[in-house]
Scaffold this motif. Structure first.
Motif, short mmCIF file in Angstrom:
data_model
loop_
_atom_site.label_atom_id
_atom_site.label_comp_id
_atom_site.label_asym_id
_atom_site.label_seq_id
_atom_site.Cartn_x
_atom_site.Cartn_y
_atom_site.Cartn_z
N GLY A 56 0.81 -1.21 0.00
CA GLY A 56 0.00 0.00 0.00
C GLY A 56 0.84 1.26 0.00
N ASN A 57 2.18 1.09 -0.07
CA ASN A 57 3.11 2.22 0.02
C ASN A 57 3.77 2.44 -1.34
N ASN A 58 3.33 3.46 -2.06
CA ASN A 58 3.87 3.73 -3.39
C ASN A 58 5.37 4.00 -3.37
N ARG A 59 5.81 4.73 -2.34
CA ARG A 59 7.23 5.09 -2.28
C ARG A 59 8.10 3.86 -2.07
N GLN A 60 7.62 2.95 -1.27
CA GLN A 60 8.36 1.70 -1.04
C GLN A 60 8.54 0.93 -2.35
N ALA A 61 7.46 0.84 -3.13
CA ALA A 61 7.52 0.13 -4.40
C ALA A 61 8.48 0.81 -5.36
N ALA A 62 8.42 2.14 -5.44
CA ALA A 62 9.26 2.89 -6.36
C ALA A 62 10.73 2.81 -5.98
N ASP A 63 11.02 2.90 -4.69
CA ASP A 63 12.42 2.82 -4.23
C ASP A 63 13.05 1.48 -4.58
N TRP A 64 12.25 0.43 -4.57
CA TRP A 64 12.75 -0.93 -4.81
C TRP A 64 13.07 -1.17 -6.29
N ALA A 65 12.39 -0.46 -7.18
CA ALA A 65 12.39 -0.81 -8.60
C ALA A 65 13.42 -0.03 -9.42
N ASP A 66 13.73 -0.60 -10.58
CA ASP A 66 14.52 0.09 -11.60
C ASP A 66 13.61 0.78 -12.62
N VAL A 67 12.50 0.11 -12.92
CA VAL A 67 11.51 0.61 -13.88
C VAL A 67 10.20 0.82 -13.13
#
Length: 272
Positions: A56-67
Protein backbone atom coordinates in the motif's frame (compact mmCIF):
# COMPACT_ATOMS: atom_id res chain seq x y z
CA UNK A 1 14.38 -10.72 -21.94
CA UNK A 2 14.35 -7.99 -19.27
CA UNK A 3 17.50 -9.10 -17.52
CA UNK A 4 17.47 -8.47 -13.80
CA UNK A 5 15.40 -5.30 -13.98
CA UNK A 6 12.87 -4.86 -11.20
CA UNK A 7 9.53 -3.36 -12.24
CA UNK A 8 7.06 -1.56 -9.97
CA UNK A 9 3.47 -0.73 -10.84
CA UNK A 10 2.08 2.32 -9.10
CA UNK A 11 -1.59 1.46 -9.29
CA UNK A 12 -2.85 -2.11 -9.67
CA UNK A 13 -5.97 -1.58 -11.79
CA UNK A 14 -7.02 -3.37 -14.96
CA UNK A 15 -4.29 -2.04 -17.24
CA UNK A 16 -1.54 -2.71 -14.70
CA UNK A 17 -2.92 -6.23 -14.29
CA UNK A 18 -2.91 -6.78 -18.06
CA UNK A 19 0.76 -5.75 -18.29
CA UNK A 20 1.71 -7.86 -15.27
CA UNK A 21 0.02 -10.89 -16.81
CA UNK A 22 1.83 -10.30 -20.11
CA UNK A 23 5.22 -9.94 -18.43
CA UNK A 24 4.78 -13.14 -16.45
CA UNK A 25 3.59 -14.95 -19.59
CA UNK A 26 6.84 -13.86 -21.27
CA UNK A 27 8.86 -15.58 -18.54
CA UNK A 28 9.69 -12.69 -16.22
CA UNK A 29 10.21 -13.92 -12.67
CA UNK A 30 7.52 -13.09 -10.13
CA UNK A 31 10.23 -11.75 -7.84
CA UNK A 32 11.00 -8.97 -10.35
CA UNK A 33 7.56 -7.39 -9.96
CA UNK A 34 5.78 -5.38 -7.30
CA UNK A 35 2.46 -3.54 -7.39
CA UNK A 36 1.20 -0.83 -5.07
CA UNK A 37 -2.39 0.31 -4.66
CA UNK A 38 -4.44 2.17 -2.09
CA UNK A 39 -7.21 -0.43 -2.40
CA UNK A 40 -6.40 -3.45 -0.26
CA UNK A 41 -8.84 -5.66 -2.18
CA UNK A 42 -7.01 -4.92 -5.42
CA UNK A 43 -3.68 -5.67 -3.78
CA UNK A 44 -5.00 -8.97 -2.44
CA UNK A 45 -6.45 -9.96 -5.82
CA UNK A 46 -3.23 -9.21 -7.71
CA UNK A 47 -1.04 -10.91 -5.11
CA UNK A 48 -3.14 -14.07 -5.13
CA UNK A 49 -3.64 -14.18 -8.89
CA UNK A 50 -0.02 -13.55 -9.92
CA UNK A 51 2.01 -14.43 -6.81
CA UNK A 52 3.85 -11.11 -6.79
CA UNK A 53 4.63 -8.73 -3.96
CA UNK A 54 2.11 -5.95 -3.32
CA UNK A 55 2.11 -2.97 -1.00
CA UNK A 56 0.00 0.00 0.00
CA UNK A 57 3.11 2.22 0.02
CA UNK A 58 3.87 3.73 -3.39
CA UNK A 59 7.23 5.09 -2.28
CA UNK A 60 8.36 1.70 -1.04
CA UNK A 61 7.52 0.13 -4.40
CA UNK A 62 9.26 2.89 -6.36
CA UNK A 63 12.42 2.82 -4.23
CA UNK A 64 12.75 -0.93 -4.81
CA UNK A 65 12.39 -0.81 -8.60
CA UNK A 66 14.52 0.09 -11.60
CA UNK A 67 11.51 0.61 -13.88
CA UNK A 68 8.34 2.31 -12.61
CA UNK A 69 5.02 2.06 -14.43
CA UNK A 70 2.59 4.82 -13.48
CA UNK A 71 -0.83 3.21 -13.84
CA UNK A 72 -3.16 5.48 -11.89
CA UNK A 73 -5.93 7.77 -13.12
CA UNK A 74 -4.52 11.03 -14.56
CA UNK A 75 -6.64 13.20 -12.26
CA UNK A 76 -4.81 11.90 -9.18
CA UNK A 77 -1.35 11.53 -10.72
CA UNK A 78 -0.07 14.91 -9.45
CA UNK A 79 -0.80 13.84 -5.88
CA UNK A 80 0.65 10.35 -6.41
CA UNK A 81 3.88 11.75 -7.86
CA UNK A 82 4.35 14.15 -4.95
CA UNK A 83 3.88 11.29 -2.48
CA UNK A 84 5.96 8.73 -4.33
CA UNK A 85 8.91 10.87 -5.45
CA UNK A 86 9.41 13.64 -2.87
CA UNK A 87 13.08 13.90 -3.84
CA UNK A 88 12.60 13.37 -7.58
CA UNK A 89 13.33 10.35 -9.71
CA UNK A 90 16.38 11.22 -11.78
CA UNK A 91 17.83 7.70 -11.70
CA UNK A 92 14.58 5.85 -12.45
CA UNK A 93 13.10 4.78 -15.77
CA UNK A 94 9.49 6.01 -15.75
CA UNK A 95 6.73 4.67 -18.00
CA UNK A 96 3.35 6.40 -17.75
CA UNK A 97 0.07 4.96 -19.01
CA UNK A 98 -1.95 7.93 -17.68
CA UNK A 99 -4.05 9.23 -20.58
CA UNK A 100 -3.72 12.91 -21.40
CA UNK A 101 -0.77 13.47 -19.06
CA UNK A 102 2.17 14.91 -21.06
CA UNK A 103 5.82 14.11 -20.51
CA UNK A 104 6.59 17.79 -19.81
CA UNK A 105 4.20 17.78 -16.86
CA UNK A 106 5.66 14.50 -15.66
CA UNK A 107 9.19 15.94 -15.80
CA UNK A 108 8.11 19.02 -13.83
CA UNK A 109 6.76 16.89 -11.00
CA UNK A 110 9.76 14.56 -11.01
CA UNK A 111 12.35 17.32 -10.59
CA UNK A 112 14.64 16.70 -13.54
CA UNK A 113 13.82 13.11 -14.43
CA UNK A 114 14.62 12.48 -18.10
CA UNK A 115 14.23 8.73 -18.70
CA UNK A 116 10.52 8.75 -19.46
CA UNK A 117 8.09 7.09 -21.83
CA UNK A 118 4.41 7.84 -22.35
CA UNK A 119 2.31 4.84 -23.37
CA UNK A 120 -1.27 4.52 -24.63
CA UNK A 121 -2.42 0.87 -24.58
CA UNK A 122 -6.03 -0.12 -25.22
CA UNK A 123 -8.44 -2.51 -23.51
CA UNK A 124 -7.85 -5.63 -25.68
CA UNK A 125 -4.45 -5.68 -23.97
CA UNK A 126 -6.14 -7.71 -21.24
CA UNK A 127 -6.17 -10.69 -23.66
CA UNK A 128 -2.77 -9.79 -25.18
CA UNK A 129 -4.45 -8.54 -28.36
CA UNK A 130 -4.02 -4.82 -27.74
CA UNK A 131 -2.04 -2.12 -29.45
CA UNK A 132 0.11 0.44 -27.64
CA UNK A 133 1.49 3.74 -28.88
CA UNK A 134 4.76 4.82 -27.29
CA UNK A 135 6.15 8.36 -27.15
CA UNK A 136 9.72 8.72 -25.89
CA UNK A 137 11.24 11.71 -24.15
CA UNK A 138 13.40 13.48 -26.72
CA UNK A 139 16.99 12.35 -27.07
CA UNK A 140 17.62 11.01 -23.58
CA UNK A 141 16.65 7.33 -23.61
CA UNK A 142 19.28 4.68 -24.09
CA UNK A 143 18.72 1.90 -26.60
CA UNK A 144 18.25 -0.41 -23.62
CA UNK A 145 15.47 1.78 -22.20
CA UNK A 146 13.72 1.96 -25.57
CA UNK A 147 14.01 -1.79 -25.96
CA UNK A 148 12.64 -2.40 -22.46
CA UNK A 149 9.58 -0.21 -23.10
CA UNK A 150 8.85 -1.85 -26.44
CA UNK A 151 9.31 -5.38 -25.10
CA UNK A 152 7.04 -4.67 -22.14
CA UNK A 153 4.10 -3.66 -24.32
CA UNK A 154 4.79 -6.27 -26.99
CA UNK A 155 3.77 -8.81 -24.36
CA UNK A 156 0.19 -7.47 -24.57
CA UNK A 157 -0.09 -6.79 -28.30
CA UNK A 158 1.43 -4.72 -31.06
CA UNK A 159 3.46 -1.54 -30.54
CA UNK A 160 3.84 1.61 -32.62
CA UNK A 161 6.01 4.63 -31.91
CA UNK A 162 4.54 8.11 -32.39
CA UNK A 163 5.47 11.70 -31.63
CA UNK A 164 3.91 12.79 -28.37
CA UNK A 165 1.82 15.51 -30.02
CA UNK A 166 -0.10 12.72 -31.81
CA UNK A 167 -1.15 10.95 -28.61
CA UNK A 168 -4.59 12.59 -28.70
CA UNK A 169 -5.09 11.11 -32.17
CA UNK A 170 -4.05 7.73 -30.79
CA UNK A 171 -6.63 8.11 -28.03
CA UNK A 172 -9.35 8.88 -30.56
CA UNK A 173 -8.43 5.93 -32.77
CA UNK A 174 -7.12 2.94 -30.83
CA UNK A 175 -8.02 4.11 -27.32
CA UNK A 176 -11.69 4.74 -28.07
CA UNK A 177 -11.79 2.48 -31.14
CA UNK A 178 -12.77 -0.75 -29.36
CA UNK A 179 -16.08 0.88 -28.41
CA UNK A 180 -16.77 1.70 -32.07
CA UNK A 181 -16.06 -1.91 -33.00
CA UNK A 182 -18.31 -3.25 -30.22
CA UNK A 183 -21.10 -1.05 -31.55
CA UNK A 184 -20.52 -2.38 -35.06
CA UNK A 185 -20.58 -6.00 -33.83
CA UNK A 186 -23.81 -5.34 -31.95
CA UNK A 187 -25.39 -3.76 -35.03
CA UNK A 188 -24.28 -6.59 -37.33
CA UNK A 189 -25.72 -9.12 -34.90
CA UNK A 190 -28.97 -7.14 -34.75
CA UNK A 191 -29.15 -7.35 -38.53
CA UNK A 192 -28.71 -11.11 -38.35
CA UNK A 193 -31.46 -11.40 -35.74
CA UNK A 194 -33.75 -9.27 -37.90
CA UNK A 195 -33.21 -11.74 -40.73
CA UNK A 196 -34.04 -14.74 -38.54
CA UNK A 197 -30.82 -15.87 -36.87
CA UNK A 198 -30.77 -16.60 -33.15
CA UNK A 199 -29.07 -13.96 -30.99
CA UNK A 200 -26.30 -16.38 -30.00
CA UNK A 201 -25.54 -17.43 -33.57
CA UNK A 202 -25.71 -13.86 -34.86
CA UNK A 203 -23.30 -12.57 -32.22
CA UNK A 204 -20.75 -15.32 -32.88
CA UNK A 205 -20.99 -14.76 -36.63
CA UNK A 206 -20.62 -10.99 -36.25
CA UNK A 207 -17.75 -11.05 -33.74
CA UNK A 208 -15.71 -13.67 -35.58
CA UNK A 209 -16.29 -11.93 -38.90
CA UNK A 210 -14.82 -8.72 -37.46
CA UNK A 211 -11.94 -10.57 -35.77
CA UNK A 212 -11.08 -12.57 -38.88
CA UNK A 213 -11.29 -9.60 -41.21
CA UNK A 214 -9.02 -7.56 -38.92
CA UNK A 215 -6.48 -10.38 -38.70
CA UNK A 216 -6.43 -10.68 -42.50
CA UNK A 217 -5.58 -6.98 -42.78
CA UNK A 218 -2.72 -7.44 -40.30
CA UNK A 219 -1.37 -10.69 -41.74
CA UNK A 220 -1.65 -9.79 -45.43
CA UNK A 221 -0.38 -6.22 -45.13
CA UNK A 222 -2.76 -5.25 -47.94
CA UNK A 223 -4.86 -2.10 -48.03
CA UNK A 224 -8.34 -2.69 -46.59
CA UNK A 225 -9.85 -1.31 -49.79
CA UNK A 226 -8.16 -4.06 -51.83
CA UNK A 227 -9.51 -6.75 -49.50
CA UNK A 228 -12.97 -5.14 -49.61
CA UNK A 229 -13.00 -5.27 -53.40
CA UNK A 230 -12.19 -8.98 -53.35
CA UNK A 231 -15.38 -9.65 -51.39
CA UNK A 232 -17.57 -7.35 -53.49
CA UNK A 233 -18.22 -9.23 -56.74
CA UNK A 234 -20.04 -7.35 -59.55
CA UNK A 235 -23.78 -7.19 -59.01
CA UNK A 236 -23.53 -9.31 -55.87
CA UNK A 237 -24.77 -9.19 -52.31
CA UNK A 238 -21.76 -7.42 -50.79
CA UNK A 239 -21.78 -4.44 -53.15
CA UNK A 240 -25.48 -3.99 -52.43
CA UNK A 241 -24.73 -3.81 -48.71
CA UNK A 242 -21.75 -1.48 -49.23
CA UNK A 243 -23.96 0.85 -51.28
CA UNK A 244 -26.29 1.22 -48.30
CA UNK A 245 -23.38 1.87 -45.90
CA UNK A 246 -21.86 4.52 -48.16
CA UNK A 247 -25.25 6.17 -48.66
CA UNK A 248 -25.71 6.33 -44.89
CA UNK A 249 -22.34 7.98 -44.34
CA UNK A 250 -20.77 5.00 -42.55
CA UNK A 251 -17.21 5.89 -43.58
CA UNK A 252 -17.59 9.58 -42.77
CA UNK A 253 -19.19 8.82 -39.42
CA UNK A 254 -16.21 6.70 -38.32
CA UNK A 255 -13.76 9.39 -39.42
CA UNK A 256 -15.81 11.96 -37.49
CA UNK A 257 -15.92 9.72 -34.41
CA UNK A 258 -12.12 9.49 -34.32
CA UNK A 259 -11.87 13.25 -34.80
CA UNK A 260 -14.39 13.99 -32.03
CA UNK A 261 -12.72 11.65 -29.56
CA UNK A 262 -9.29 13.10 -30.38
CA UNK A 263 -10.52 16.65 -29.85
CA UNK A 264 -12.13 15.67 -26.55
CA UNK A 265 -8.81 14.14 -25.46
CA UNK A 266 -7.12 17.48 -26.24
CA UNK A 267 -9.75 19.30 -24.17
CA UNK A 268 -9.32 17.01 -21.20
CA UNK A 269 -5.55 17.34 -21.40
CA UNK A 270 -5.77 21.13 -21.32
CA UNK A 271 -8.11 21.03 -18.31
CA UNK A 272 -5.92 18.73 -16.21
Amino acid sequence: MFGSRRIAFIGAGNMAEAIIAGLLHSGLANSQLIASDIDSSRRDAVRMRYTIETTGNNRQAADWADVIVLAVEPQILDEVLAETFPLGASSKFIISVAAGYPLSRLAAHLHGAERMVRAMPNTPSCIRQGVTALAYADGVLSEDDERTARLMFEQIGQVVRVNEQLMDAVTGLSGSGPAYVYLMIEALADGGVMMGLSRQAAQILAAQTVAGAAQLVIDSGEHPGVLKDRVASPGGTTIAGLHVLEGGGFRAMLVSAVEAASRRSMELGSQS
